[in-house]
Design a protein around this motif. Structure first.
Motif, PDB file in Angstrom:
ATOM      1  N   ARG A 291       7.067  40.264  52.332  1.00 42.34           N
ATOM      2  CA  ARG A 291       8.098  40.550  51.328  1.00 42.34           C
ATOM      3  C   ARG A 291       8.760  39.248  50.886  1.00 42.34           C
ATOM      4  O   ARG A 291       9.230  38.468  51.718  1.00 42.34           O
ATOM      5  N   PRO A 292       8.857  38.968  49.586  1.00 42.09           N
ATOM      6  CA  PRO A 292       9.330  37.678  49.094  1.00 42.09           C
ATOM      7  C   PRO A 292      10.760  37.316  49.506  1.00 42.09           C
ATOM      8  O   PRO A 292      11.671  38.139  49.469  1.00 42.09           O
ATOM      9  N   VAL A 293      10.902  36.042  49.873  1.00 36.13           N
ATOM     10  CA  VAL A 293      12.187  35.438  50.216  1.00 36.13           C
ATOM     11  C   VAL A 293      12.252  34.087  49.520  1.00 36.13           C
ATOM     12  O   VAL A 293      11.263  33.345  49.486  1.00 36.13           O
ATOM     13  N   MET A 294      13.423  33.754  48.968  1.00 43.00           N
ATOM     14  CA  MET A 294      13.620  32.440  48.366  1.00 43.00           C
ATOM     15  C   MET A 294      14.907  31.829  48.877  1.00 43.00           C
ATOM     16  O   MET A 294      15.962  32.466  48.879  1.00 43.00           O
ATOM     17  N   GLY A 295      14.833  30.581  49.337  1.00 45.90           N
ATOM     18  CA  GLY A 295      16.002  29.858  49.821  1.00 45.90           C
ATOM     19  C   GLY A 295      16.421  28.786  48.832  1.00 45.90           C
ATOM     20  O   GLY A 295      15.578  28.189  48.154  1.00 45.90           O
ATOM     21  N   ILE A 296      17.726  28.533  48.751  1.00 46.99           N
ATOM     22  CA  ILE A 296      18.270  27.522  47.852  1.00 46.99           C
ATOM     23  C   ILE A 296      19.174  26.568  48.623  1.00 46.99           C
ATOM     24  O   ILE A 296      20.043  27.006  49.386  1.00 46.99           O
ATOM     25  N   CYS A 297      18.988  25.266  48.430  1.00 46.13           N
ATOM     26  CA  CYS A 297      19.794  24.203  49.027  1.00 46.13           C
ATOM     27  C   CYS A 297      19.780  24.317  50.559  1.00 46.13           C
ATOM     28  O   CYS A 297      18.724  24.234  51.157  1.00 46.13           O
ATOM     29  N   VAL A 298      20.915  24.536  51.209  1.00 42.28           N
ATOM     30  CA  VAL A 298      20.892  24.690  52.664  1.00 42.28           C
ATOM     31  C   VAL A 298      20.139  25.960  53.047  1.00 42.28           C
ATOM     32  O   VAL A 298      19.584  26.063  54.140  1.00 42.28           O
ATOM     33  N   GLY A 299      20.058  26.912  52.120  1.00 39.53           N
ATOM     34  CA  GLY A 299      19.219  28.089  52.334  1.00 39.53           C
ATOM     35  C   GLY A 299      17.750  27.747  52.420  1.00 39.53           C
ATOM     36  O   GLY A 299      16.958  28.514  52.978  1.00 39.53           O
ATOM     37  N   MET A 300      17.359  26.600  51.903  1.00 40.12           N
ATOM     38  CA  MET A 300      16.012  26.061  52.108  1.00 40.12           C
ATOM     39  C   MET A 300      15.950  25.296  53.424  1.00 40.12           C
ATOM     40  O   MET A 300      15.016  25.453  54.211  1.00 40.12           O
TER      41      MET A 300
ATOM     42  N   THR B 192      13.946  25.969  47.187  1.00 43.05           N
ATOM     43  CA  THR B 192      14.265  24.749  46.437  1.00 43.05           C
ATOM     44  C   THR B 192      15.446  24.041  47.094  1.00 43.05           C
ATOM     45  O   THR B 192      16.400  24.686  47.538  1.00 43.05           O
ATOM     46  N   GLN B 193      15.386  22.700  47.115  1.00 44.67           N
ATOM     47  CA  GLN B 193      16.521  21.912  47.585  1.00 44.67           C
ATOM     48  C   GLN B 193      17.602  21.849  46.514  1.00 44.67           C
ATOM     49  O   GLN B 193      18.790  21.810  46.812  1.00 44.67           O
ATOM     50  N   PHE B 194      17.207  21.834  45.265  1.00 46.00           N
ATOM     51  CA  PHE B 194      18.157  21.808  44.159  1.00 46.00           C
ATOM     52  C   PHE B 194      18.709  23.212  43.879  1.00 46.00           C
ATOM     53  O   PHE B 194      18.279  24.204  44.477  1.00 46.00           O
ATOM     54  N   HIS B 195      19.654  23.276  42.961  1.00 44.95           N
ATOM     55  CA  HIS B 195      20.292  24.542  42.594  1.00 44.95           C
ATOM     56  C   HIS B 195      19.747  25.030  41.257  1.00 44.95           C
ATOM     57  O   HIS B 195      20.217  24.590  40.203  1.00 44.95           O
ATOM     58  N   PRO B 196      18.791  25.948  41.238  1.00 41.97           N
ATOM     59  CA  PRO B 196      18.307  26.458  39.954  1.00 41.97           C
ATOM     60  C   PRO B 196      19.393  27.175  39.172  1.00 41.97           C
ATOM     61  O   PRO B 196      19.388  27.163  37.933  1.00 41.97           O
ATOM     62  N   GLU B 197      20.335  27.789  39.877  1.00 41.16           N
ATOM     63  CA  GLU B 197      21.400  28.532  39.189  1.00 41.16           C
ATOM     64  C   GLU B 197      22.364  27.605  38.455  1.00 41.16           C
ATOM     65  O   GLU B 197      23.180  28.059  37.646  1.00 41.16           O
ATOM     66  N   LYS B 198      22.286  26.294  38.720  1.00 43.55           N
ATOM     67  CA  LYS B 198      23.125  25.313  38.038  1.00 43.55           C
ATOM     68  C   LYS B 198      22.293  24.383  37.160  1.00 43.55           C
ATOM     69  O   LYS B 198      22.815  23.362  36.688  1.00 43.55           O
ATOM     70  N   SER B 199      21.029  24.721  36.969  1.00 47.94           N
ATOM     71  CA  SER B 199      20.094  23.815  36.295  1.00 47.94           C
ATOM     72  C   SER B 199      19.733  24.239  34.876  1.00 47.94           C
ATOM     73  O   SER B 199      18.651  23.906  34.378  1.00 47.94           O
ATOM     74  N   GLY B 200      20.615  24.970  34.218  1.00 45.90           N
ATOM     75  CA  GLY B 200      20.430  25.302  32.817  1.00 45.90           C
ATOM     76  C   GLY B 200      19.163  26.086  32.544  1.00 45.90           C
ATOM     77  O   GLY B 200      18.733  26.922  33.347  1.00 45.90           O
ATOM     78  N   ASP B 201      18.551  25.786  31.390  1.00 42.98           N
ATOM     79  CA  ASP B 201      17.366  26.532  30.974  1.00 42.98           C
ATOM     80  C   ASP B 201      16.190  26.308  31.917  1.00 42.98           C
ATOM     81  O   ASP B 201      15.386  27.224  32.132  1.00 42.98           O
ATOM     82  N   ALA B 202      16.058  25.098  32.459  1.00 44.87           N
ATOM     83  CA  ALA B 202      14.958  24.823  33.394  1.00 44.87           C
ATOM     84  C   ALA B 202      15.106  25.684  34.643  1.00 44.87           C
ATOM     85  O   ALA B 202      14.128  26.258  35.141  1.00 44.87           O
ATOM     86  N   GLY B 203      16.319  25.783  35.160  1.00 46.89           N
ATOM     87  CA  GLY B 203      16.557  26.620  36.326  1.00 46.89           C
ATOM     88  C   GLY B 203      16.334  28.087  36.028  1.00 46.89           C
ATOM     89  O   GLY B 203      15.814  28.830  36.864  1.00 46.89           O
TER      90      GLY B 203
END
Length: 216
Positions: free
Chosen positions: A81-90, A194-205
């Motif tokens: 089942r898919p899981v995605m981590g972001i920043c420290v969540g990675m 991802t180590q970066f924050h897609p939710e703060k990365s505009g259209d690319a995120g």
């Protein structure tokens, strides 16, 4: 603008560490049905589980375990089942984190240590490019010079996981550089991060999150 993705149920796991509202808004932009919760059944039954993270590695691990997030992540991945981590969540997906000389055990989904960035300026804060594999699904449709928003003082500098079974797709690792190269993203079966924050990365995120939702 809402992106064209069928409504998938996504839970942003709320364990006290992470920009859950920003993540909720970014995911909703893809057309996903998003809920912020730490409820076990909802987290287990969602099409996708997003694990954000902000702050110290040890504190995030403590909060995650108190919310049974470590068990939920393990159970989801055991069932594909898919899981995605972001920043420290990675970062907590790796074997260990080392901060201020203190070593804390991570979830050990991937080998490796999260250690201080090796750069003249720390934290790494702001926009940066990444070097993604040509077969990346996470970065599909994004230009090579797309920029993403980073805020971190620690990272993984070495990748050691190899796949020797030809029937199993090798993990796809994306790199960025701040001083020394570090792991910026990983796609490994049902587990992406991802180590970066897609939710703060505009259209690319937004495109990146749309790519993830599209695989659920």
């Amino acid at each position: 603008m809402e992106l064209s993705t069928a409504a998938k149920k996504v839970v942003v796991f709320d364990y006290g560490f992470g920009n859950v509202r920003s993540a909720e808004r970014a995911l909703a932009r893809t057309g996903a049905d998003v809920e912020i919760t730490r409820d076990y059944d909802r987290a287990m039954n969602a099409d996708g589980l997003l694990v954000p993270g902000v702050g110290a590695f040890a504190a995030c691990m403590k909060g995650l375990k108190e919310a049974r997030g470590d068990w939920i992540i393990d159970r989801r991945l055991s069932g594909g089942r898919p899981v995605m981590g972001i920043c420290v969540g990675m970062q907590i997906l790796f074997a260990r984190g080392i901060e201020h000389g203190e070593e804390t055990e991570g979830l050990d989904e991937w080998p490796g240590s999260v250690e201080p960035l090796q750069a003249d300026i720390v934290p790494h804060m702001g926009w940066n490019t990444v070097d993604a594999p040509t077969d990346s699904e996470l970065f599909a449709g994004l230009d090579a010079d797309a920029r993403f928003y980073f805020v971190h003082s620690y990272a993984v500098h070495d990748w050691s996981l190899e796949t020797h079974n030809a029937a199993i797709r090798a993990p796809r690792v994306t790199w960025s550089t701040h001083g020394k190269p570090f792991v910026a993203a990983v796609e490994n079966g049902a587990l992406w991060a991802t180590q970066f924050h897609p939710e703060k990365s505009g259209d690319a995120g937004a495109q990146l999150l749309n790519n993830w939702i599209g695989t659920l």
